[in-house]
Design a protein around this motif. Structure first.
Motif, PDB file in Angstrom:
ATOM      1  N   GLN A   1      46.590  35.829  40.839  1.00 48.24           N
ATOM      2  CA  GLN A   1      45.964  36.673  39.828  1.00 48.24           C
ATOM      3  C   GLN A   1      44.457  36.438  39.730  1.00 48.24           C
ATOM      4  N   VAL A   2      43.875  36.020  40.826  1.00 48.99           N
ATOM      5  CA  VAL A   2      42.428  35.950  40.976  1.00 48.99           C
ATOM      6  C   VAL A   2      42.114  36.046  42.470  1.00 48.99           C
ATOM      7  N   PRO A   3      41.281  37.016  42.887  1.00 49.04           N
ATOM      8  CA  PRO A   3      40.621  38.043  42.100  1.00 49.04           C
ATOM      9  C   PRO A   3      41.619  38.962  41.385  1.00 49.04           C
ATOM     10  N   SER A   4      41.170  39.526  40.280  1.00 44.65           N
ATOM     11  CA  SER A   4      41.996  40.447  39.504  1.00 44.65           C
ATOM     12  C   SER A   4      41.119  41.599  39.040  1.00 44.65           C
ATOM     13  N   ASN A   5      41.439  42.796  39.505  1.00 40.68           N
ATOM     14  CA  ASN A   5      40.617  43.969  39.203  1.00 40.68           C
ATOM     15  C   ASN A   5      41.130  44.729  37.974  1.00 40.68           C
ATOM     16  N   ASP A   6      40.248  45.504  37.362  1.00 38.30           N
ATOM     17  CA  ASP A   6      40.570  46.287  36.172  1.00 38.30           C
ATOM     18  C   ASP A   6      41.510  47.429  36.548  1.00 38.30           C
ATOM     19  N   PRO A   7      42.751  47.445  36.029  1.00 39.00           N
ATOM     20  CA  PRO A   7      43.704  48.494  36.415  1.00 39.00           C
ATOM     21  C   PRO A   7      43.361  49.868  35.876  1.00 39.00           C
ATOM     22  N   SER A   8      42.650  49.927  34.758  1.00 34.33           N
ATOM     23  CA  SER A   8      42.370  51.241  34.162  1.00 34.33           C
ATOM     24  C   SER A   8      41.478  52.089  35.055  1.00 34.33           C
ATOM     25  N   VAL A   9      40.691  51.436  35.915  1.00 34.88           N
ATOM     26  CA  VAL A   9      39.804  52.171  36.806  1.00 34.88           C
ATOM     27  C   VAL A   9      40.602  52.990  37.823  1.00 34.88           C
ATOM     28  N   LEU A  10      41.816  52.533  38.136  1.00 36.32           N
ATOM     29  CA  LEU A  10      42.662  53.242  39.089  1.00 36.32           C
ATOM     30  C   LEU A  10      43.345  54.461  38.480  1.00 36.32           C
ATOM     31  N   ALA A  11      43.394  54.530  37.165  1.00 35.56           N
ATOM     32  CA  ALA A  11      44.254  55.514  36.497  1.00 35.56           C
ATOM     33  C   ALA A  11      43.894  56.949  36.843  1.00 35.56           C
ATOM     34  N   SER A  12      42.601  57.290  36.850  1.00 36.11           N
ATOM     35  CA  SER A  12      42.238  58.678  37.094  1.00 36.11           C
ATOM     36  C   SER A  12      42.551  59.097  38.525  1.00 36.11           C
ATOM     37  N   ALA A  13      42.373  58.181  39.494  1.00 38.96           N
ATOM     38  CA  ALA A  13      42.698  58.503  40.882  1.00 38.96           C
ATOM     39  C   ALA A  13      44.194  58.716  41.054  1.00 38.96           C
ATOM     40  N   ILE A  14      44.990  57.863  40.415  1.00 41.75           N
ATOM     41  CA  ILE A  14      46.445  58.022  40.488  1.00 41.75           C
ATOM     42  C   ILE A  14      46.869  59.318  39.807  1.00 41.75           C
ATOM     43  N   ALA A  15      46.233  59.632  38.689  1.00 37.00           N
ATOM     44  CA  ALA A  15      46.557  60.872  37.987  1.00 37.00           C
ATOM     45  C   ALA A  15      46.269  62.086  38.867  1.00 37.00           C
ATOM     46  N   TYR A  16      45.151  62.041  39.584  1.00 35.93           N
ATOM     47  CA  TYR A  16      44.776  63.165  40.435  1.00 35.93           C
ATOM     48  C   TYR A  16      45.729  63.317  41.615  1.00 35.93           C
ATOM     49  N   ALA A  17      46.282  62.192  42.093  1.00 37.97           N
ATOM     50  CA  ALA A  17      47.122  62.207  43.288  1.00 37.97           C
ATOM     51  C   ALA A  17      48.587  62.484  42.987  1.00 37.97           C
ATOM     52  N   THR A  18      48.973  62.504  41.711  1.00 42.18           N
ATOM     53  CA  THR A  18      50.372  62.702  41.326  1.00 42.18           C
ATOM     54  C   THR A  18      50.461  63.798  40.270  1.00 42.18           C
ATOM     55  N   LYS A  19      51.687  64.213  39.974  1.00 41.79           N
ATOM     56  CA  LYS A  19      51.885  65.275  38.995  1.00 41.79           C
ATOM     57  C   LYS A  19      52.722  64.844  37.791  1.00 41.79           C
ATOM     58  N   HIS A  20      53.659  63.916  38.006  1.00 47.38           N
ATOM     59  CA  HIS A  20      54.610  63.590  36.953  1.00 47.38           C
ATOM     60  C   HIS A  20      54.638  62.103  36.581  1.00 47.38           C
ATOM     61  N   LEU A  21      54.125  61.257  37.427  1.00 47.44           N
ATOM     62  CA  LEU A  21      54.246  59.813  37.232  1.00 47.44           C
ATOM     63  C   LEU A  21      53.445  59.346  36.020  1.00 47.44           C
ATOM     64  N   GLY A  22      54.096  58.578  35.130  1.00 44.56           N
ATOM     65  CA  GLY A  22      53.383  57.955  34.034  1.00 44.56           C
ATOM     66  C   GLY A  22      52.498  56.834  34.557  1.00 44.56           C
ATOM     67  N   ILE A  23      51.368  56.597  33.888  1.00 43.49           N
ATOM     68  CA  ILE A  23      50.399  55.592  34.333  1.00 43.49           C
ATOM     69  C   ILE A  23      50.137  54.659  33.163  1.00 43.49           C
ATOM     70  N   ALA A  24      50.761  53.493  33.206  1.00 42.82           N
ATOM     71  CA  ALA A  24      50.638  52.515  32.121  1.00 42.82           C
ATOM     72  C   ALA A  24      49.768  51.358  32.580  1.00 42.82           C
ATOM     73  N   PHE A  25      48.859  50.940  31.725  1.00 43.63           N
ATOM     74  CA  PHE A  25      48.062  49.757  32.076  1.00 43.63           C
ATOM     75  C   PHE A  25      47.893  48.863  30.860  1.00 43.63           C
ATOM     76  N   THR A  26      47.751  47.587  31.158  1.00 46.40           N
ATOM     77  CA  THR A  26      47.603  46.560  30.135  1.00 46.40           C
ATOM     78  C   THR A  26      46.141  46.419  29.748  1.00 46.40           C
ATOM     79  N   ALA A  27      45.871  46.345  28.469  1.00 45.40           N
ATOM     80  CA  ALA A  27      44.526  46.075  27.981  1.00 45.40           C
ATOM     81  C   ALA A  27      44.639  45.230  26.730  1.00 45.40           C
ATOM     82  N   SER A  28      43.911  44.134  26.710  1.00 42.78           N
ATOM     83  CA  SER A  28      43.950  43.222  25.568  1.00 42.78           C
ATOM     84  C   SER A  28      42.977  43.663  24.491  1.00 42.78           C
TER      85      SER A  28
END
Length: 321
Positions: free
Chosen positions: A80-107
């Motif tokens: 878990q190091v290096p560990s990148n920010d998962p929220s940055v991936l969300a928009s790319a995944i959203a653009y590449a899919t149609k139905h998949l939910g995109i959940a990410f952890t944020a403290s």
């Protein structure tokens, strides 16, 4: 009684060593390519073809507690190091899919709720309503120090902090813009109705937020909310806020007991016990038949870094090893 459908979310992390340590060294493994956006887009598309409900990103914002005196093992093992920010991936995944939910952890530790609410609303627009937030406090002293605190905030105080944090986001998401406030009338030139956009004027122990929310109502307004706290305070927080609860129960009996407890707490907070769904953490080794699956499982076992597993466990619970 009709059978209820099972829901599946792939539990991942934008890092090399997530849960099972050492397996990234396999010749065919792709975990070490975590910096590649193509890896995550390919995985998301595969999950969507398999009719998964969501891709669920874990995250941490600090190193685990020292193991044998320091953090060397985590760095050398890629734990878990290096560990990148998962929220940055969300928009790319959203653009590449149609139905998949995109959940990410944020403290609650890592970002002011005003800015976080804005980012979630933006992603919810971009995904057409497919974003979920896994609400976590923080259990890593290093993470606390990374954000300027002297040490780890006391457990129940962290949940009181979380209560106020989500209160601010709820006010921004649900109370700032009325449904028909965004007019966009080309003839009159009125873009939004000023009288239907409201400041929230929140004042609490930690936050003072005037508002209004800067983003117009997204498809969900409030994202789907995950939570995974197993303590007394964590279960109560889940009962008040969560729609999906992540559990790791050691048996069917334990799962039944834990889910019944959280559902009962939800009722105490004015919710239906059926407002919550539960996701049990499981590991699968698949094959075309049982023999092949067992062979693959044995092969995976040969790559596991058991010292890495021990460091992960001890670092998670803060017990020196």
């Amino acid at each position: 009684m009709p059978q209820r459908p099972l829901h599946f979310a792939a539990f991942v992390m934008n890092t090399t060593g997530h849960i099972i340590q050492g397996t990234w060294r396999r010749p065919t493994a792709r975990q070490a390519d975590f910096n590649s956006l193509d890896l995550w887009v390919d995985l998301a598309r595969t999950l969507e073809r398999g009719t998964f409900d969501a891709i669920f990103f874990a995250d941490v914002v600090g190193l685990y507690a020292p193991y044998r005196g320091d953090e060397r093992k985590y760095v050398e093992a890629g734990l878990q190091v290096p560990s990148n920010d998962p929220s940055v991936l969300a928009s790319a995944i959203a653009y590449a899919t149609k139905h998949l939910g995109i959940a990410f952890t944020a403290s609650i530790l890592q970002e002011h709720p005003f800015n976080f609410a804005r980012r979630i609303s933006t992603l919810d627009h971009a995904s057409k309503g497919r974003v979920a937030w896994n609400i976590v406090t923080n259990y890593l002293p290093n993470a606390s120090r990374n954000f300027g605190l002297e040490g780890l905030t006391k457990h129940d105080e962290r949940y009181a902090w979380a209560d106020e944090y989500v209160d601010v986001t709820y006010k921004l998401w649900e109370g700032s813009w009325e449904d028909d406030a965004l007019v966009q009338d080309r003839e009159t030139g009125i873009h939004a109705d000023y009288d239907k956009i409201h400041r929230i004027d929140h004042e609490g122990p930690r936050y003072k937020v005037e508002g209004p929310h800067l983003v117009s109502p997204s498809p969900q307004r409030t994202p789907l909310l995950f939570q995974a706290g197993a303590s007394e305070a964590g279960r109560t927080f889940a009962a008040k806020n969560a729609e999906a609860v992540f559990i790791v129960a050691p048996s069917v009996e334990a799962a039944a007991r834990d889910t019944a407890d959280i559902r009962a707490r939800a009722v105490q907070h004015g919710r239906s016990p059926h407002d919550l769904k539960f996701f049990q953490g499981l590991h699968f080794v698949v094959g075309s038949n049982e023999e092949e699956a067992k062979r693959r499982s044995a092969e995976l076992d040969e790559w596991i870094d058991y010292d890495g597993q021990l460091s992960h466990m001890s670092g998670s619970i803060g017990i020196a090893a």
